[in-house]
Design a protein around this motif. Structure first.
Motif, PDB file in Angstrom:
ATOM      1  N   GLN A  30      47.347  32.707  37.212  1.00 53.04           N
ATOM      2  CA  GLN A  30      47.171  33.761  38.019  1.00 53.04           C
ATOM      3  C   GLN A  30      46.222  33.321  39.325  1.00 53.04           C
ATOM      4  O   GLN A  30      45.209  34.076  39.332  1.00 53.04           O
ATOM      5  CB  GLN A  30      46.534  34.549  37.041  1.00 53.04           C
ATOM      6  N   PRO A  31      47.172  32.555  39.583  1.00 54.42           N
ATOM      7  CA  PRO A  31      46.232  31.787  41.536  1.00 54.42           C
ATOM      8  C   PRO A  31      46.705  32.948  42.332  1.00 54.42           C
ATOM      9  O   PRO A  31      44.991  32.991  43.115  1.00 54.42           O
ATOM     10  CB  PRO A  31      47.020  30.852  41.367  1.00 54.42           C
ATOM     11  N   GLU A  32      47.049  34.037  42.593  1.00 51.86           N
ATOM     12  CA  GLU A  32      47.095  34.929  43.395  1.00 51.86           C
ATOM     13  C   GLU A  32      45.749  35.991  43.327  1.00 51.86           C
ATOM     14  O   GLU A  32      45.356  36.457  44.066  1.00 51.86           O
ATOM     15  CB  GLU A  32      47.998  35.806  43.509  1.00 51.86           C
ATOM     16  N   ARG A  33      45.325  36.262  41.738  1.00 52.43           N
ATOM     17  CA  ARG A  33      44.173  36.950  41.718  1.00 52.43           C
ATOM     18  C   ARG A  33      42.145  35.724  42.635  1.00 52.43           C
ATOM     19  O   ARG A  33      41.890  36.565  42.400  1.00 52.43           O
ATOM     20  CB  ARG A  33      43.390  36.898  40.214  1.00 52.43           C
TER      21      ARG A  33
END
Length: 80
Positions: free
Chosen positions: A76-79
C-alpha cells in the motif's frame, strides 16, 4: 471562534489517542518479550545469559515489526 476551538479539541483528542496507542503497543511488545525470552533461553540450552536472551527476544520483535511494516509499505505505497 467556535471552529478554531473545535479544531484544537480534535487535535488534542487525536494526540491523546496516538499516545495511548503507542503506549499500549510498547506495553504489549514488552509483555510478549517476557514470554519470548524464556523460549530463546531454553532453545539455546542455557549457553547464553538471561539478559542476552531478553535482548535477542527484543531484537526478534524489532525484526518482525520492520518486516511487517515493509510488507505493508510495499503493498500500500499510497498510504505512505
Amino acid at each position: 471562534m467556535k471552529l478554531n476551538s473545535f479544531l484544537e479539541t480534535c487535535d488534542l483528542i487525536g494526540s491523546r489517542f496516538l499516545h495511548r496507542k503507542l503506549s499500549l503497543s510498547l506495553f504489549l511488545a514488552l509483555c510478549f518479550n517476557v514470554v519470548l525470552a524464556p523460549l530463546v533461553y531454553a532453545a539455546t540450552n542455557n549457553n547464553i545469559a538471561k539478559s542476552s536472551a531478553y535482548a535477542l527476544g527484543l531484537l526478534g520483535l524489532v525484526v518482525i515489526g520492520l518486516a511487517v511494516y515493509l510488507f505493508v509499505v510495499i503493498l500500500q505505497p499510497e498510504r505512505f
